[in-house]
Design an enzyme around this catalytic site. Structure first.
Site, PDB file in Angstrom:
ATOM      1  N   LYS A   1     -37.282   2.738  21.798  1.00  0.00           N
ATOM      2  CA  LYS A   1     -37.865   3.833  22.588  1.00  0.00           C
ATOM      3  C   LYS A   1     -36.899   5.003  22.594  1.00  0.00           C
ATOM      4  CE  LYS A   1     -40.079   3.400  26.349  1.00  0.00           C
ATOM      5  NZ  LYS A   1     -40.403   3.140  27.785  1.00  0.00           N
TER       6      LYS A   1
ATOM      7  N   ASP B 287     -53.248   3.020  29.052  1.00  0.00           N
ATOM      8  CA  ASP B 287     -52.314   2.859  27.942  1.00  0.00           C
ATOM      9  C   ASP B 287     -51.011   2.219  28.396  1.00  0.00           C
ATOM     10  OD1 ASP B 287     -52.265   5.625  29.142  1.00  0.00           O
ATOM     11  OD2 ASP B 287     -50.375   5.708  28.050  1.00  0.00           O
TER      12      ASP B 287
END
Length: 472
Positions: free
Chosen positions: A109, A244
């Site tokens: 990430k 999401d």
């Protein structure tokens, strides 16, 4: 390369419609902040030295066997549907079959721009990386399903937000990154073939034996119901429960503006972008049901005639509130030392929470103090606790082992918001000792050491954190 990751990739075999191949963007000067050696051992990873770990987990070196990609997905964001989101600042390196027999994703990430980045830079700054590392590992120690943190690396680069901030990359480990929004992506495009492929893959990976569309929906519902009840039991506020950010595996995922309650307040909101309180602490169960309904709507689009299962699907979704409530009550029974079931238990727990709200009682410390008899000290008017205590003590007469049950159900330490902010502030000055100390204490949140008692303290006036941020 000394570092060895035993990749065994399956998602990539679904085909390019599910992702875009994308290598992470190298950074200027990666430095390892932390490496989770115990997690690495469970994953079967053979670590190298700190320099090699920094290079790999910053994205500068792609390890052998990795097949880096950015996943496609859509999602409802604060109730508004966006048909294309996707990994805008994350790269899935691949998967491993861990020593416990479970398949897990390894994802970077903050590893740079992807085709899904839109106007973003694809990077993360240090604060959110440290926050996710701390909170996700604490949730694991609580016994709550969650993604995990394998590593955090500083990049030696500046990330531009409101000003210049130091960049970092987090390595996240997850049962998978399949989201409600993954199914919505293909449903929005009317791609029934992809939905069928995705459904089969999800069942095989997470719920072997589930019977088709309705079986998958029921399995996801049960996992999510248990997860939300567990969040509520430790005072956790996710902050951005968009579809999401809802993993079908039942893991907590995407620690953005997350926070923990100090004083108990069911209407509490920390997220700076949640202006209407959609994702307030007390709203989380109903939002989970709403998210499941969106999952059901997407899932049935693969069928020739969705109406054939509409009644069954509706019943599955409508059963979720009672499942959440039942698990919530089971957990809160244990928090007050109850194992047996009595009809008045819901009223007993609800009465305590109401008195806590009215008397500004600290959520974590009130429950943690029940075994010692000092919980009344958490109330602005201790007489409110005393009145409840009479009923509680009478109820405990039919129990045995209550002290053991309470001590195993009520963490003494949580990642308090003001402590996380202190950790980030110190790290910005180059001092990671508070970060390492907080992680050490939170790895054993039910154990108390005298030298760590300061980490139990709620924020003093002027220390309280009123808003948390996504960090994107």
């Amino acid at each position: 390369m000394a570092l060895q990751i035993p990749f065994d990739n399956s998602f990539v075999r679904l085909g390019p419609g599910f992702y875009q191949r994308q290598a992470p963007e190298p950074v200027r000067a990666p430095e390892l902040i932390v490496f989770n050696a115990m997690l690495a051992e469970m994953l079967g990873i053979t670590p190298g030295d700190a320099r090699e770990l920094a290079e790999v987990f910053a994205g500068n070196t792609v390890p052998e066997g990795a097949e880096p990609l950015a996943q496609a997905y859509a999602g409802h964001q604060f109730g508004t549907f966006n048909p294309q989101l996707g990994d805008g600042r994350a790269i899935l390196l691949g998967e491993v079959l861990a020593k416990d027999g479970m398949r897990r994703d390894i994802q970077l990430k903050g590893s740079g721009r992807t085709v899904f980045s839109r106007q973003g830079d694809g990077r993360a700054w240090l604060g959110p990386v440290l926050r996710e590392y701390i909170v996700s590992e604490a949730m694991y120690a609580f016994g709550i399903p969650t993604t995990r943190a394998l590593a955090a690396v500083s990049t030696g680069e500046t990330v531009r937000r409101e000003g210049g901030l130091p960049g970092a990359v987090l390595t996240r480990v997850a049962a998978s990154h399949l989201r409600v929004g993954t199914f919505q992506f293909f449903a929005a495009r009317g791609d029934r073939s992809a939905l069928k492929t995705l459904t089969s893959y999800a069942i095989e990976r997470h719920f072997p034996g589930a019977d088709g569309v309705t079986g998958l929906l029921r399995a996801v519902r049960d996992k999510q119901a248990a997860l939300i009840a567990a969040w509520m039991s430790v005072g956790f506020i996710h902050g951005v429960m968009n579809t999401d950010n809802c993993a079908i595996s039942g893991e907590t995922i995407d620690y953005g503006p997350c926070a923990f309650l100090d004083n108990y307040d069911p209407d509490k909101v920390f997220s700076s972008i949640d202006h209407m309180g959609r994702y307030a602490f007390g709203n989380q169960p109903s939002i989970a049901v709403w998210n499941l309904a969106q999952f059901a709507t997407a899932l049935i689009q693969q069928l020739e005639d969705p109406n054939e299962v509409l009644e069954e699907v509706t019943a599955i979704v409508h059963a979720m509130p009672s499942l959440i409530e039942a698990e919530w009550l089971r957990l809160f029974r244990r928090k007050i030392g109850l194992v047996t079931v009595e009809s008045e238990d819901m009223d007993l727990v609800s009465d305590l929470l109401q008195q806590m709200a009215e008397n500004q009682a600290d959520f974590t410390n009130t429950f943690a103090a029940l075994p010692s008899g000092k919980a009344r000290n958490q109330f602005t008017d201790p007489r409110a606790f005393d009145a409840w205590n009479v009923k509680w003590q009478k109820r405990l007469e039919s129990e045995s082992g209550s002290q053991i049950v309470m001590r195993a159900s009520n963490p003494l330490f949580i990642p308090r918001n003001h402590r996380i902010e202190e950790v980030i502030a110190a790290a910005l000055e180059g001092d990671f000792n508070p970060f390492h100390r907080l992680n050490r204490v939170l790895s054993k949140p039910f154990e108390q050491e005298a030298q760590d008692l300061d980490l139990q303290r709620p924020p003093a006036p002027g220390e309280a954190v009123e808003a948390t941020f996504c960090g994107t």
